[in-house]
Design a protein around this motif. Structure first.
Motif, mmCIF file in Angstrom:
data_model
loop_
_atom_site.group_PDB
_atom_site.id
_atom_site.type_symbol
_atom_site.label_atom_id
_atom_site.label_comp_id
_atom_site.label_asym_id
_atom_site.label_seq_id
_atom_site.Cartn_x
_atom_site.Cartn_y
_atom_site.Cartn_z
ATOM 1 N N THR A 262 37.949 42.870 32.160
ATOM 2 C CA THR A 262 38.021 44.224 32.715
ATOM 3 C C THR A 262 36.667 44.910 32.650
ATOM 4 N N ASN B 282 47.697 44.925 32.446
ATOM 5 C CA ASN B 282 47.802 45.478 33.797
ATOM 6 C C ASN B 282 46.445 45.905 34.344
ATOM 7 N N LEU B 283 45.590 46.436 33.475
ATOM 8 C CA LEU B 283 44.247 46.812 33.920
ATOM 9 C C LEU B 283 43.466 45.580 34.360
ATOM 10 N N TRP C 165 44.728 44.511 37.669
ATOM 11 C CA TRP C 165 44.345 45.441 38.735
ATOM 12 C C TRP C 165 42.883 45.271 39.135
ATOM 13 N N ARG D 213 47.182 42.137 40.701
ATOM 14 C CA ARG D 213 48.399 42.946 40.750
ATOM 15 C C ARG D 213 48.009 44.418 40.787
ATOM 16 N N HIS D 214 48.727 45.208 41.563
ATOM 17 C CA HIS D 214 48.403 46.619 41.703
ATOM 18 C C HIS D 214 49.489 47.518 41.130
ATOM 19 N N THR D 215 50.340 46.979 40.291
ATOM 20 C CA THR D 215 51.388 47.775 39.671
ATOM 21 C C THR D 215 51.050 48.008 38.198
ATOM 22 N N VAL E 172 49.393 50.457 36.869
ATOM 23 C CA VAL E 172 48.147 51.183 36.638
ATOM 24 C C VAL E 172 48.208 52.479 37.434
ATOM 25 N N SER F 174 44.408 50.542 45.649
ATOM 26 C CA SER F 174 44.039 49.136 45.705
ATOM 27 C C SER F 174 42.523 49.021 45.622
#
Length: 255
Positions: A170, A221-222, A225, A230-232, A234, A249
């Motif tokens: 990240t 999740n970060l 993203w 995955r875009h959920t 966050v 996105s």
């Protein structure tokens, strides 16, 4: 206290080894028909992902050999050569793909074992032509293994990725966005209060008008993203930390 290079090397080698075990475990769940199915990467089957991971090890081995011999060996001859190599590898059978992955991984580990302690700082050129110390190949490999295991879209999940690896991936992306694109993205992890943000040295002064964004989510999740997996999970938050909607996105643009 800053880690000494040898400590960093040992840590990164451990994550790369664990990542290889994890990738191999996922790989061996696949049969011939399974490898022809789509991966999470647009336009690539699982076979493309496996071939890429195998040839990535071969490419990194070339860089390590460059450092130990002083003879320049680029990762790839060209972008087209890299693409052709992956497309050709994707046509291999599931057995051949597993052999490719295992053989090239072993060759890379052997190359690392031959690097003298005083050569880990030797600089080589990555695929983008940027000069990097050869010690960086260890982290580069670790990142490839953990992320591409997810791309096989089978049993591997973001929860399998060690928290330190999630955090570093990240951070890498946040720094890249700040350096390359001028996106100043700050991330918070509500459960722990942790904040991740671009290193000050990575922010381009000329890009003061570019996108500023603060997002919030769990560390897995970060990571998903920022890497486009995955875009959920966050959310975008305002300056007070209030949730103001789903995070956008990838593809932020300057205004």
């Amino acid at each position: 206290m800053m880690r000494e290079p040898i400590d960093e090397l040992e840590v990164d080698l451990a994550y790369a080894k664990a990542g290889q075990v994890h990738f191999d475990r996922t790989l061996f769940e696949l049969g011939e028909n399974d490898v022809r199915e789509p991966s999470l990467l647009p336009g690539w089957t699982r076979a493309h992902v496996i071939a890429h991971v195998g040839f990535n090890a071969r490419a990194l081995t070339r860089l390590v050999d460059w450092a130990t011999t002083d003879i320049p060996r680029p990762m790839y001859e060209s972008v087209d050569a890299r693409s052709h190599e992956i497309d050709t590898g994707a046509a291999l059978s599931d057995i051949e793909l597993r052999t490719l992955s295992g053989t090239e991984a072993e060759a890379l580990e052997a190359a690392w074992s031959r690097v003298p302690p005083d050569r880990w700082a030797y600089r080589v050129s990555n695929a983008q032509g940027v000069r990097i110390p050869v010690i960086d190949t260890v982290w580069m490999r670790s990142r490839e293994l953990w992320l591409h295991a997810l791309d096989l879209d089978l049993s591997a999940s973001t929860a399998d990725v060690p928290a330190a690896v999630q955090r570093r991936i990240t951070q890498n992306v946040l720094d890249t966005w700040a350096t390359r694109d001028g996106y100043r993205v700050h991330a918070t992890v509500p459960a722990t209060g942790e904040r991740l943000e671009p290193a000050p040295s990575r922010i381009r002064e000329a890009d003061s008008t570019c996108a500023h964004l603060t997002v919030s989510g769990s560390l897995p999740n970060l990571m998903a993203w920022v890497t486009g997996r995955r875009h959920t999970g966050v959310s975008e938050v305002d300056t007070s930390g209030r949730d103001i909607g789903a995070a956008p996105s990838l593809g932020l643009s300057c205004r």
